[in-house]
Design a protein around this motif. Structure first.
Motif, PDB file in Angstrom:
ATOM      1  N   SER A 154     -39.376 -71.366 -48.054  1.00 15.19           N
ATOM      2  CA  SER A 154     -38.274 -72.174 -48.492  1.00 15.19           C
ATOM      3  C   SER A 154     -37.775 -71.806 -50.137  1.00 15.19           C
ATOM      4  O   SER A 154     -36.629 -71.984 -50.262  1.00 15.19           O
ATOM      5  N   SER A 155     -38.735 -71.417 -50.932  1.00 14.36           N
ATOM      6  CA  SER A 155     -38.438 -71.014 -52.265  1.00 14.36           C
ATOM      7  C   SER A 155     -37.493 -69.739 -52.338  1.00 14.36           C
ATOM      8  O   SER A 155     -36.890 -69.588 -53.438  1.00 14.36           O
ATOM      9  N   LEU A 156     -37.370 -69.092 -51.149  1.00 14.72           N
ATOM     10  CA  LEU A 156     -36.470 -67.809 -51.276  1.00 14.72           C
ATOM     11  C   LEU A 156     -35.225 -68.220 -50.685  1.00 14.72           C
ATOM     12  O   LEU A 156     -34.059 -67.569 -50.936  1.00 14.72           O
ATOM     13  N   LEU A 157     -34.835 -69.572 -50.328  1.00 19.53           N
ATOM     14  CA  LEU A 157     -33.492 -70.057 -49.797  1.00 19.53           C
ATOM     15  C   LEU A 157     -32.817 -70.781 -50.962  1.00 19.53           C
ATOM     16  O   LEU A 157     -31.965 -71.671 -50.597  1.00 19.53           O
ATOM     17  N   ASN A 158     -33.517 -70.802 -51.968  1.00 18.25           N
ATOM     18  CA  ASN A 158     -32.832 -71.853 -53.072  1.00 18.25           C
ATOM     19  C   ASN A 158     -31.478 -71.040 -53.864  1.00 18.25           C
ATOM     20  O   ASN A 158     -31.524 -70.091 -53.854  1.00 18.25           O
ATOM     21  N   PRO A 159     -30.653 -71.812 -54.049  1.00 20.56           N
ATOM     22  CA  PRO A 159     -29.281 -71.378 -54.875  1.00 20.56           C
ATOM     23  C   PRO A 159     -29.726 -70.455 -56.010  1.00 20.56           C
ATOM     24  O   PRO A 159     -30.491 -71.083 -56.745  1.00 20.56           O
ATOM     25  N   GLY A 160     -29.061 -69.277 -55.927  1.00 20.45           N
ATOM     26  CA  GLY A 160     -29.301 -68.439 -57.252  1.00 20.45           C
ATOM     27  C   GLY A 160     -30.371 -67.373 -56.742  1.00 20.45           C
ATOM     28  O   GLY A 160     -30.613 -66.521 -57.870  1.00 20.45           O
ATOM     29  N   GLN A 161     -31.218 -67.628 -55.862  1.00 20.45           N
ATOM     30  CA  GLN A 161     -32.559 -66.666 -55.670  1.00 20.45           C
ATOM     31  C   GLN A 161     -31.808 -65.525 -54.880  1.00 20.45           C
ATOM     32  O   GLN A 161     -31.051 -65.442 -54.220  1.00 20.45           O
ATOM     33  N   THR A 162     -32.485 -64.279 -55.308  1.00 20.10           N
ATOM     34  CA  THR A 162     -32.070 -63.003 -54.869  1.00 20.10           C
ATOM     35  C   THR A 162     -33.139 -63.104 -53.585  1.00 20.10           C
ATOM     36  O   THR A 162     -34.188 -63.328 -53.424  1.00 20.10           O
ATOM     37  N   LEU A 163     -32.300 -62.551 -52.564  1.00 14.15           N
ATOM     38  CA  LEU A 163     -32.961 -62.522 -51.362  1.00 14.15           C
ATOM     39  C   LEU A 163     -32.749 -61.043 -50.508  1.00 14.15           C
ATOM     40  O   LEU A 163     -31.283 -60.923 -50.333  1.00 14.15           O
ATOM     41  N   ALA A 164     -33.679 -60.748 -49.874  1.00 12.49           N
ATOM     42  CA  ALA A 164     -33.499 -59.434 -49.350  1.00 12.49           C
ATOM     43  C   ALA A 164     -33.785 -59.757 -47.614  1.00 12.49           C
ATOM     44  O   ALA A 164     -34.815 -60.615 -47.617  1.00 12.49           O
TER      45      ALA A 164
END
Length: 256
Positions: A202-212
């Motif tokens: 869930s920490s990867l899905l927060n607004p502003g988070q870079t996600l690959a």
């Protein structure tokens, strides 16, 4: 008259008097009052709500906003819209055709449904487009057998291709129960992750988070969706969030 006979007569007389008084009292006793009517207790705060598509739909809270974009399931069906204020509106995927025909991006819509108290989500019972004049109503699940079966577990949707994307998260996305099941990236890509796996990352899905993301990508006329198999902050730091695709034979059946 002897004493025993007098005593017996007095005893019988007393008994007769008692019976007569009791009979009079019984005859004059008021009829019992009827039992008070049973009143149902008020519903609990988390009680189930009435089904959509009934007369209750017009009694639900109303939201009026502009449609920013559609949301997609992993196999490319529409399951709602995102409004200009960031609110996600959920409709079941079996209404894909009706939603696509009634609503357009940029139109103003009126939504009636249940608003989540802890995430920006509305479970819609009705969505009406002010520009087209058309309305979509959720009348409950479709009849059994009226929809094509989904792909076998672990298999991609027809037309999907293996892809890797990377971008910044604009907002997390939710299922109808309010559980996180993906994210919207700034470039408009919808990323879908299973609810259990999404909770773990869930920490990867927060607004502003870079996600690959690596997974099965599908591009439709309504947007791009990636059914994630692995996600991470960078392409070199991904973790698996879906089982490997099983080896299927040419007929689409597991090999013997």
């Amino acid at each position: 008259m002897n004493a025993k006979l007098v005593k017996r007569l007095l005893s019988c007389s007393a008994a007769a008097t008692s019976i007569a008084i009791g009979s009079i009292a019984w005859a004059q006793a008021p009829a019992p009052l009827p039992a008070p009517p049973r009143i149902a207790p008020p519903p609990a705060a988390n009680a189930a709500q009435p089904p959509a598509g009934t007369s209750y739909a017009n009694q639900l809270p109303e939201t009026r906003r502009t449609v920013q974009r559609f949301t997609l399931t992993p196999i490319g069906e529409l399951d709602g819209v995102i409004l200009a204020d960031g609110t996600e509106v959920h409709l079941p995927p079996h209404l894909t055709t009706q939603l696509a025909g009634a609503v357009r991006v940029g139109d103003t819509v009126t939504v009636q449904g249940y608003r989540s108290s802890y995430v920006p989500l509305i479970i819609a019972a009705l969505i009406a487009d002010a520009n087209t004049g058309q309305t979509v109503v959720d009348n409950g699940p479709p009849p059994p057998g009226s929809r094509p079966p989904p792909p076998p577990p672990g298999m991609p949707a027809p037309g999907a291709q293996q892809t890797t994307v990377q971008g910044k998260v604009q907002m997390p996305l939710y299922g109808p129960r309010g559980d996180v099941n993906g994210a919207l990236l700034n470039d408009g890509t919808i990323v879908r992750v299973g609810p259990r796996e999404a909770y773990q990352v869930s920490s990867l899905l927060n607004p502003g988070q870079t996600l690959a993301v690596q997974g099965w990508g599908l591009t439709t006329s309504y947007g791009k969706v990636v059914d994630a198999q692995a996600v991470g902050p960078t392409a070199g730091q991904m973790v698996q969030v879906a089982p490997p695709v099983p080896a299927y034979g040419p007929a689409g059946l597991p090999p013997h």
